[in-house]
Scaffold this motif. Structure first.
Motif, PDB file in Angstrom:
ATOM      1  N   VAL A 116       0.751  -1.192   0.162  1.00  0.00           N
ATOM      2  CA  VAL A 116      -0.019   0.048   0.233  1.00  0.00           C
ATOM      3  C   VAL A 116       0.825   1.254   0.030  1.00  0.00           C
ATOM      4  O   VAL A 116       0.507   2.227  -0.905  1.00  0.00           O
ATOM      5  N   VAL A 117       1.867   1.256   0.736  1.00  0.00           N
ATOM      6  CA  VAL A 117       2.790   2.507   1.193  1.00  0.00           C
ATOM      7  C   VAL A 117       3.588   2.638  -0.288  1.00  0.00           C
ATOM      8  O   VAL A 117       3.636   3.901  -0.773  1.00  0.00           O
ATOM      9  N   VAL A 118       4.103   1.866  -0.700  1.00  0.00           N
ATOM     10  CA  VAL A 118       5.220   2.116  -1.887  1.00  0.00           C
ATOM     11  C   VAL A 118       4.277   2.520  -3.159  1.00  0.00           C
ATOM     12  O   VAL A 118       5.029   3.451  -3.893  1.00  0.00           O
ATOM     13  N   PRO A 119       3.177   1.893  -3.776  1.00  0.00           N
ATOM     14  CA  PRO A 119       2.574   2.607  -4.749  1.00  0.00           C
ATOM     15  C   PRO A 119       2.132   3.975  -4.589  1.00  0.00           C
ATOM     16  O   PRO A 119       2.209   4.934  -5.484  1.00  0.00           O
ATOM     17  N   SER A 120       1.838   4.120  -3.252  1.00  0.00           N
ATOM     18  CA  SER A 120       1.219   5.751  -2.884  1.00  0.00           C
ATOM     19  C   SER A 120       2.425   6.542  -2.919  1.00  0.00           C
ATOM     20  O   SER A 120       2.316   7.717  -3.518  1.00  0.00           O
ATOM     21  N   MET A 121       3.758   6.314  -2.488  1.00  0.00           N
ATOM     22  CA  MET A 121       4.723   6.994  -2.383  1.00  0.00           C
ATOM     23  C   MET A 121       5.125   7.245  -3.822  1.00  0.00           C
ATOM     24  O   MET A 121       5.699   8.466  -4.195  1.00  0.00           O
ATOM     25  N   LEU A 122       5.093   6.145  -4.801  1.00  0.00           N
ATOM     26  CA  LEU A 122       5.544   6.522  -5.953  1.00  0.00           C
ATOM     27  C   LEU A 122       4.653   7.366  -6.791  1.00  0.00           C
ATOM     28  O   LEU A 122       5.051   8.306  -7.628  1.00  0.00           O
ATOM     29  N   ILE A 123       3.268   7.383  -6.507  1.00  0.00           N
ATOM     30  CA  ILE A 123       2.201   8.315  -7.362  1.00  0.00           C
ATOM     31  C   ILE A 123       2.760   9.730  -6.544  1.00  0.00           C
ATOM     32  O   ILE A 123       2.780  10.518  -7.654  1.00  0.00           O
ATOM     33  N   LEU A 124       2.946   9.973  -5.311  1.00  0.00           N
ATOM     34  CA  LEU A 124       3.176  11.281  -4.858  1.00  0.00           C
ATOM     35  C   LEU A 124       4.588  11.551  -5.348  1.00  0.00           C
ATOM     36  O   LEU A 124       4.672  12.888  -5.566  1.00  0.00           O
ATOM     37  N   GLN A 125       5.721  10.895  -5.601  1.00  0.00           N
ATOM     38  CA  GLN A 125       7.004  11.343  -5.932  1.00  0.00           C
ATOM     39  C   GLN A 125       6.710  11.685  -7.375  1.00  0.00           C
ATOM     40  O   GLN A 125       7.372  12.759  -7.713  1.00  0.00           O
ATOM     41  N   ALA A 126       6.057  10.985  -8.365  1.00  0.00           N
ATOM     42  CA  ALA A 126       5.947  11.145  -9.663  1.00  0.00           C
ATOM     43  C   ALA A 126       5.159  12.727 -10.016  1.00  0.00           C
ATOM     44  O   ALA A 126       5.594  13.476 -10.688  1.00  0.00           O
ATOM     45  N   GLY A 127       4.299  13.002  -8.810  1.00  0.00           N
ATOM     46  CA  GLY A 127       3.403  14.191  -8.932  1.00  0.00           C
ATOM     47  C   GLY A 127       4.226  15.565  -8.333  1.00  0.00           C
ATOM     48  O   GLY A 127       3.794  16.545  -8.293  1.00  0.00           O
ATOM     49  N   GLY A 128       5.654  15.213  -7.952  1.00  0.00           N
ATOM     50  CA  GLY A 128       6.574  16.310  -7.029  1.00  0.00           C
ATOM     51  C   GLY A 128       6.221  16.598  -5.794  1.00  0.00           C
ATOM     52  O   GLY A 128       6.602  17.308  -5.143  1.00  0.00           O
ATOM     53  N   TYR A 129       5.120  15.810  -5.149  1.00  0.00           N
ATOM     54  CA  TYR A 129       4.910  15.955  -3.550  1.00  0.00           C
ATOM     55  C   TYR A 129       5.890  15.494  -2.551  1.00  0.00           C
ATOM     56  O   TYR A 129       6.163  14.195  -2.576  1.00  0.00           O
ATOM     57  N   GLY A 130       6.411  16.446  -1.884  1.00  0.00           N
ATOM     58  CA  GLY A 130       7.252  16.023  -0.973  1.00  0.00           C
ATOM     59  C   GLY A 130       8.726  15.549  -1.431  1.00  0.00           C
ATOM     60  O   GLY A 130       9.743  15.146  -0.478  1.00  0.00           O
ATOM     61  N   VAL A 131       8.970  15.933  -2.571  1.00  0.00           N
ATOM     62  CA  VAL A 131      10.216  15.355  -3.247  1.00  0.00           C
ATOM     63  C   VAL A 131      11.406  16.240  -2.844  1.00  0.00           C
ATOM     64  O   VAL A 131      12.574  15.719  -2.537  1.00  0.00           O
TER      65      VAL A 131
END
Length: 411
Positions: A116-131
């Motif tokens: 659950v956590v990894v796909p969620s973080m990858l989506i946020l990372q792709a969107g530039g959130y928290g990077v």
């Protein structure tokens, strides 16, 4: 990519997959038609887990990881130990479990779900959130070590409960699992970094085959040789080391691995949902299990918030990191029934009762925290994390260059 709407859509798909598996398992007419083989179920879940951990390793930012190494270490152990100890005390007081079984239950609860956590973080990372602060990298890296800690603690307490080896042996075995996982991942990562060579055709596809194949070999091999905690860590290190060597070229590999994840994602979430059996939930203990789960989870959120203090995060980022570790699914589905299976092999009714209590808590943790945690991450991420301003800065620089060029032109 990575917009709040897309994030919410992805979480909705995850919930439908989870719900589909749950209905297949618990609807009498459907469950009689669709028979899920336990060995095939475990194999498919392990394949999907190896793929998502490969994506996590490739997605790690080495600069952010180096910058956040201290808080990553705190986050890897502090919340897991806090939740485990809280659950053990509550299980002893409320459910009247012996201390050893209380800690078995605690370590089952203490792991976050990489599925659950990894796909969620990858989506946020792709969107530039928290990077810019490295939040996705921090949570993916620390989450993997958190799982190793939980699995190691579980195996140690299970061995103590059934007297299979000394306590010192079980502790040293856990340390050995971590060392083997890191060492094997480093060696395999260096191999994949240079083989196949750069002059070959279809290089991205060949690299993808190698990294995915070796990751699956690591996960299944660790289980076969009795080191289940080392496989996930080996996969993470393998993908990270290889990705650092590939530099910008790893983006093509990430795209191919993402395709593999899209294929196996329904198997993982659907089969996790199918692990939740309503008939296995004992009504008289459900209330106590929910109370234990809820209180332990609150303690984990508070402990996580404290662990990320003084790490350069603002208040909103601290809140997000704390809430992002709510989901529980993969590890609970993998080890939740092991204690009961071991108790049944000893043909002891009292031990079977303890094992059923652990299984009940594991199932409730999956049923309650996985969908809630996924939704919380999807909704809170874009609101609490700062979005990287790289593109806007580049546009401003481009506009400034254009203005300077116009000023230099003859009138």
């Amino acid at each position: 990519m990575g917009s709040p709407f897309q994030n919410l859509t992805t979480r909705s798909l995850f919930l439908w997959m989870l719900l589909a598996g749950f209905l297949i398992r618990n609807t009498p007419f459907i469950s009689n038609i669709v028979q899920i083989n336990l060995r095939w179920s475990a194999a498919l879940r392990n394949i999907a887990l190896s793929i998502i951990l490969t994506r996590a390793g490739l997605g790690l930012d080495p600069k952010a990881l180096k910058k956040l190494k201290a808080v990553c270490l705190r986050l890897s152990f502090g919340p897991c130990i806090s939740e485990t100890c809280t659950a053990a005390v509550l299980a002893y007081l409320f459910m009247h479990l012996p201390w050893q079984w209380g800690f078995i239950l605690g370590f089952v609860l203490g792991a976050v779900s990489p599925a659950v956590v990894v796909p969620s973080m990858l989506i946020l990372q792709a969107g530039g959130y928290g990077v810019e602060k490295g939040v996705p990298t921090l949570l993916m890296a620390a989450g993997s070590i958190d799982d190793i800690m939980a699995i190691t603690g579980f195996n140690t307490c299970l061995g103590m409960a059934f007297s299979s080896g000394s306590t010192l042996y079980n502790v040293l075995r856990g340390v050995l699992e971590v060392a083997v996982g890191i060492a094997a991942g480093g060696i395999l990562g260096m191999f994949v970094r240079y083989f196949p060579s750069h002059d070959q055709a279809s290089l991205a596809w060949k690299r993808s085959y190698f990294v995915l194949g070796l990751s699956m070999f690591a996960v299944f091999g660790s289980i076969y040789f009795g080191f289940p905690g080392s496989g996930g860590l080996c996969t993470l290190v393998l993908a990270f080391v290889a990705g650092v060597g590939w530099s910008d070229e790893k983006r093509e590999v990430e795209k191919i691995v993402a395709i593999a994840w899209n294929i196996f994602q329904p198997f993982l979430f659907g089969l996790i949902g199918a692990e939740v059996s309503v008939t296995s939930l004992r009504p008289e203990t459900v209330g106590l299990c929910v109370a234990t789960l809820s209180i332990a989870l609150v303690v984990r959120i508070i402990a996580t918030f404290l662990m990320v203090c003084f790490a350069g995060f603002n208040f909103k980022e601290k809140v997000f990191v704390s809430l992002a570790w709510i989901p529980k699914a993969t590890v609970q589905a993998a080890i939740g029934s092991l204690a009961l299976d071991t108790a049944r092999s000893h043909q002891d009714e009292q031990l079977e009762k303890y094992g059923m209590d652990v299984l009940t808590v594991a199932f409730l943790a999956i049923l309650i925290t996985a969908p809630i945690g996924a939704l919380v991450i999807g909704l809170a991420g874009p609101r609490l994390l700062q979005k990287a301003q790289t593109n806007s800065k580049e546009d401003e620089e481009g506009a400034e260059v254009g203005e300077e060029a116009e000023a230099c032109e003859p009138s």
